[in-house]
Design an enzyme around this catalytic site. Structure first.
Site, PDB file in Angstrom:
ATOM      1  N   GLY A  89       0.855  -1.178   0.000  1.00  0.00           N
ATOM      2  CA  GLY A  89       0.000   0.000   0.000  1.00  0.00           C
ATOM      3  C   GLY A  89       0.890   1.226   0.000  1.00  0.00           C
ATOM      4  O   GLY A  89       1.866   1.292  -0.741  1.00  0.00           O
ATOM      5  N   SER A 121       5.635  -5.378  -1.529  1.00  0.00           N
ATOM      6  CA  SER A 121       5.627  -3.964  -1.885  1.00  0.00           C
ATOM      7  C   SER A 121       6.088  -3.122  -0.690  1.00  0.00           C
ATOM      8  O   SER A 121       7.230  -3.233  -0.268  1.00  0.00           O
ATOM      9  CB  SER A 121       4.248  -3.562  -2.402  1.00  0.00           C
ATOM     10  OG  SER A 121       4.267  -2.287  -2.977  1.00  0.00           O
ATOM     11  N   ALA A 122       5.207  -2.299  -0.108  1.00  0.00           N
ATOM     12  CA  ALA A 122       5.595  -1.489   1.054  1.00  0.00           C
ATOM     13  C   ALA A 122       6.106  -2.367   2.192  1.00  0.00           C
ATOM     14  O   ALA A 122       7.004  -1.963   2.942  1.00  0.00           O
ATOM     15  CB  ALA A 122       4.410  -0.657   1.527  1.00  0.00           C
ATOM     16  N   HIS A 158       8.424  -3.295  -7.513  1.00  0.00           N
ATOM     17  CA  HIS A 158       7.750  -2.923  -8.776  1.00  0.00           C
ATOM     18  C   HIS A 158       8.743  -2.298  -9.761  1.00  0.00           C
ATOM     19  O   HIS A 158       8.351  -1.434 -10.556  1.00  0.00           O
ATOM     20  CB  HIS A 158       6.615  -1.918  -8.541  1.00  0.00           C
ATOM     21  CG  HIS A 158       5.607  -2.304  -7.518  1.00  0.00           C
ATOM     22  ND1 HIS A 158       4.525  -3.111  -7.789  1.00  0.00           N
ATOM     23  CD2 HIS A 158       5.502  -1.976  -6.196  1.00  0.00           C
ATOM     24  CE1 HIS A 158       3.793  -3.244  -6.688  1.00  0.00           C
ATOM     25  NE2 HIS A 158       4.375  -2.587  -5.717  1.00  0.00           N
ATOM     26  N   GLU A 193       8.361  -7.039 -10.851  1.00  0.00           N
ATOM     27  CA  GLU A 193       7.111  -7.694 -10.471  1.00  0.00           C
ATOM     28  C   GLU A 193       7.158  -9.179 -10.839  1.00  0.00           C
ATOM     29  O   GLU A 193       7.743  -9.578 -11.836  1.00  0.00           O
ATOM     30  CB  GLU A 193       5.931  -6.989 -11.125  1.00  0.00           C
ATOM     31  CG  GLU A 193       5.761  -5.577 -10.594  1.00  0.00           C
ATOM     32  CD  GLU A 193       4.421  -4.973 -10.949  1.00  0.00           C
ATOM     33  OE1 GLU A 193       3.798  -5.431 -11.923  1.00  0.00           O
ATOM     34  OE2 GLU A 193       3.997  -4.040 -10.248  1.00  0.00           O
TER      35      GLU A 193
END
Length: 235
Positions: A89, A121-122, A158, A193
């Site tokens: 997020g 991700s985060a 990403h 990714e």
């Protein structure tokens, strides 16, 4: 230490967390695990919605999560966690909430002590020394850039090679080169990714069909695959 640091949750055209679910299953093992889930990176949807979304996928592989927001004492929840999972997020919001709840040092200590950690991700960003290689807009003051420092290098999740048409701004590589110019002793892993980094003890490896792009000041970027040695990043 045991870490599974995933670039992204969802590949185009696939269900949420579908592509890494069997890697997560292998990482957590056959015995059912009820992991502590940290949903603080969610901004435009609720923590309950996030928890449900993750749980739906985890149930397919024999595991489950419980959101930290259900606990009156978040610190105690971390201290007693069987495994820690940090969702993606907005990294800035995630770090602010982790800091406000006094969790960053606790997570460092807990995971260094052997508790499995999964992030995407985060959630991968905050396993690094600093959040400063995130791609996210700084929508909130994180009250400091230092994060869990579980690995000594930085991740750019990403990671994109493309330069979109009609876009005159900087590429991702240009931005990372700016970072390593200001932080010349730090490696940055451009994690594409569909890939993830897995640390088991003192062995770090890349999982996935795509290569990772490794940046270090004064060196040409290097492409490494799952067949290559990544342990130099731990030194």
């Amino acid at each position: 230490m045991r870490l599974l640091l995933i670039s992204n949750s969802t590949n185009p055209g696939e269900a949420y967390l579908d592509y890494p679910k069997y890697n997560i299953k292998e990482f957590l093992g056959e015995k059912p695990v009820k992991a502590l889930f940290i949903p603080y990176a969610a901004v435009t949807f609720s923590y309950n919605e996030y928890e449900e979304k993750v749980n739906d996928r985890f149930k397919e592989i024999g595991h489950s999560v419980v959101g930290i927001h259900h606990f009156d004492d978040p610190k105690k929840a971390v201290e007693e966690a069987e495994a820690i999972i940090v969702g993606g997020g907005n990294t800035w919001k995630l770090v602010r909430m982790m800091r406000d709840n006094g969790l960053i040092d606790l997570i460092h200590k807990k995971v260094k002590g052997g508790t499995p950690y999964i992030g995407w991700s985060a959630g991968s960003n905050v396993a690094c020394p600093t959040l400063r290689t995130t791609n996210d807009m700084p929508i909130i003051d994180p009250k400091g850039f230092d994060v869990a420092n579980l690995v000594p290098f930085q991740i750019n999740p990403h990671y994109l090679d493309d330069h979109p048409s009609n876009h005159g701004g900087e590429t991702r590589e240009v931005r990372i080169n700016e970072f390593i110019t200001e932080n010349q002793d730090v490696y940055v892993v451009g994690l594409r990714e569909g890939t993830m980094l897995n640390l088991e003890g003192d062995v770090l490896k890349l999982i996935g069909k795509r290569s990772a792009r490794i940046f270090r000041y004064g060196q040409e970027p290097e492409e490494l695959t799952g067949k290559d040695d990544f342990n130099f990043l731990l030194k």
